[in-house]
Design an enzyme around this catalytic site. Structure first.
Site, PDB file in Angstrom:
ATOM      1  N   ASP A 118       0.834  -1.195   0.000  1.00  0.00           N
ATOM      2  CA  ASP A 118       0.000   0.000   0.000  1.00  0.00           C
ATOM      3  C   ASP A 118       0.875   1.253   0.000  1.00  0.00           C
ATOM      4  O   ASP A 118       2.021   1.214   0.457  1.00  0.00           O
ATOM      5  CB  ASP A 118      -0.909   0.008   1.230  1.00  0.00           C
ATOM      6  CG  ASP A 118      -1.987  -1.067   1.168  1.00  0.00           C
ATOM      7  OD1 ASP A 118      -2.353  -1.466   0.054  1.00  0.00           O
ATOM      8  OD2 ASP A 118      -2.442  -1.509   2.243  1.00  0.00           O
ATOM      9  N   TYR A 166       6.629  -8.744   8.316  1.00  0.00           N
ATOM     10  CA  TYR A 166       6.329  -7.313   8.423  1.00  0.00           C
ATOM     11  C   TYR A 166       6.637  -6.822   9.835  1.00  0.00           C
ATOM     12  O   TYR A 166       6.506  -7.571  10.817  1.00  0.00           O
ATOM     13  CB  TYR A 166       4.840  -7.044   8.160  1.00  0.00           C
ATOM     14  CG  TYR A 166       4.353  -7.404   6.790  1.00  0.00           C
ATOM     15  CD1 TYR A 166       4.355  -6.471   5.760  1.00  0.00           C
ATOM     16  CD2 TYR A 166       3.862  -8.680   6.520  1.00  0.00           C
ATOM     17  CE1 TYR A 166       3.876  -6.805   4.494  1.00  0.00           C
ATOM     18  CE2 TYR A 166       3.389  -9.018   5.257  1.00  0.00           C
ATOM     19  CZ  TYR A 166       3.403  -8.072   4.249  1.00  0.00           C
ATOM     20  OH  TYR A 166       2.943  -8.407   3.003  1.00  0.00           O
ATOM     21  N   ASP A 188      -6.449   1.642   8.178  1.00  0.00           N
ATOM     22  CA  ASP A 188      -5.119   2.257   8.268  1.00  0.00           C
ATOM     23  C   ASP A 188      -5.302   3.771   8.167  1.00  0.00           C
ATOM     24  O   ASP A 188      -6.421   4.286   8.294  1.00  0.00           O
ATOM     25  CB  ASP A 188      -4.176   1.720   7.188  1.00  0.00           C
ATOM     26  CG  ASP A 188      -4.633   2.052   5.762  1.00  0.00           C
ATOM     27  OD1 ASP A 188      -5.631   2.800   5.603  1.00  0.00           O
ATOM     28  OD2 ASP A 188      -3.998   1.553   4.806  1.00  0.00           O
ATOM     29  N   ARG A 208      -3.687  -4.878   7.649  1.00  0.00           N
ATOM     30  CA  ARG A 208      -4.731  -3.923   8.049  1.00  0.00           C
ATOM     31  C   ARG A 208      -5.894  -4.635   8.724  1.00  0.00           C
ATOM     32  O   ARG A 208      -6.424  -4.169   9.733  1.00  0.00           O
ATOM     33  CB  ARG A 208      -5.254  -3.169   6.819  1.00  0.00           C
ATOM     34  CG  ARG A 208      -4.301  -2.136   6.266  1.00  0.00           C
ATOM     35  CD  ARG A 208      -4.933  -1.397   5.101  1.00  0.00           C
ATOM     36  NE  ARG A 208      -5.036  -2.211   3.910  1.00  0.00           N
ATOM     37  CZ  ARG A 208      -6.004  -2.110   3.004  1.00  0.00           C
ATOM     38  NH1 ARG A 208      -6.986  -1.250   3.184  1.00  0.00           N
ATOM     39  NH2 ARG A 208      -6.002  -2.871   1.918  1.00  0.00           N
TER      40      ARG A 208
END
Length: 233
Positions: free
Chosen positions: A41, A69, A83, A175
């Site tokens: 993103d 991540y 987010d 998310r």
């Protein structure tokens, strides 16, 4: 050289789309066949694998590999996109969140899971990307998908911000994980920063910035030109 195939590891800058990176590299190397192995993103940074030429056939192979991540969740509110692409709303008191509770939540979300993707995602429903429907105010019921979260830990607690590390299967939406964790904590949460640190054996430490990638491409072209000139002398 690039048509024969190259794998480029790029550290995607903040606020760039994954396609922004592809387009920039494509324009630099002057060939059309350039693709990435897994979208990040715009508000995420970190490892983006690009394949050129004949190596674009490997994209699905790289996309299927395990991801890692790091980032932050912010507790005490939610957002429509899960987010910071949208404004936080529904503020709640987060003072009751404890390290012990977070450790239990991390354990709860470790292992094989069924996860519902966010409405603001590129998944297609009847040929239309669901984020386009979401922007029109439509609500679509998305089917949960099977994912595996291999490792999940909270590495630093600075409420309302909590730092995390996740190792997960492809198809996992961090998310959605943030939103689910917020529900489990009883006060809501959203993803406030994200960095992809690993895809399979490839790590962000080995990745180039966009500036370094541009310099590397120029050097590769110059080296090819020098070699061709040497062959004709």
């Amino acid at each position: 050289m690039f048509e024969e195939g190259q794998v480029l590891l790029i550290n995607k800058p903040l606020e760039w789309t994954s396609f922004d990176v592809v387009r920039k590299i494509r324009n630099s190397i002057k060939i059309k066949k350039v693709g990435h192995a897994g979208t990040l993103d715009p508000l995420a940074t970190g490892l983006l694998i690009l394949c050129t030429g004949k190596f674009t056939k490997r994209i699905n192979e790289y996309m299927a590999q395990e991801k890692e991540y790091t980032g932050t969740f912010t507790f005490g509110a939610t957002t429509p996109t899960y987010d910071l692409e949208s404004e936080p709303t529904g503020f709640k008191d987060y003072s009751s969140v404890t390290p012990e509770q977070l450790a239990a939540i991390a354990q709860q979300f470790t292992g094989e899971q069924l996860q519902v993707p966010p409405m603001h995602s590129a998944i297609k429903k009847d040929g239309v990307r669901v984020y386009e429907l979401a922007r029109k105010g439509q609500t679509i019921e998305l089917e949960p998908r099977k994912i595996v979260i291999k490792e999940f830990e909270f590495t630093k607690i600075e409420l309302p911000v909590v730092h995390f590390r996740v190792v997960c299967s492809t198809g996992t939406y961090i998310r959605s994980l943030a939103n689910d964790v917020g529900q489990a904590a009883g006060c809501g949460a959203y993803l406030s920063s994200l960095c992809r640190t690993r895809i399979g054996e490839f790590t962000v430490e080995k990745a180039m910035s966009m500036e370094q990638a541009q310099e590397w491409i120029v050097e590769m072209k110059n080296e090819k030109q020098r070699n061709e000139q040497g062959d004709t002398e």
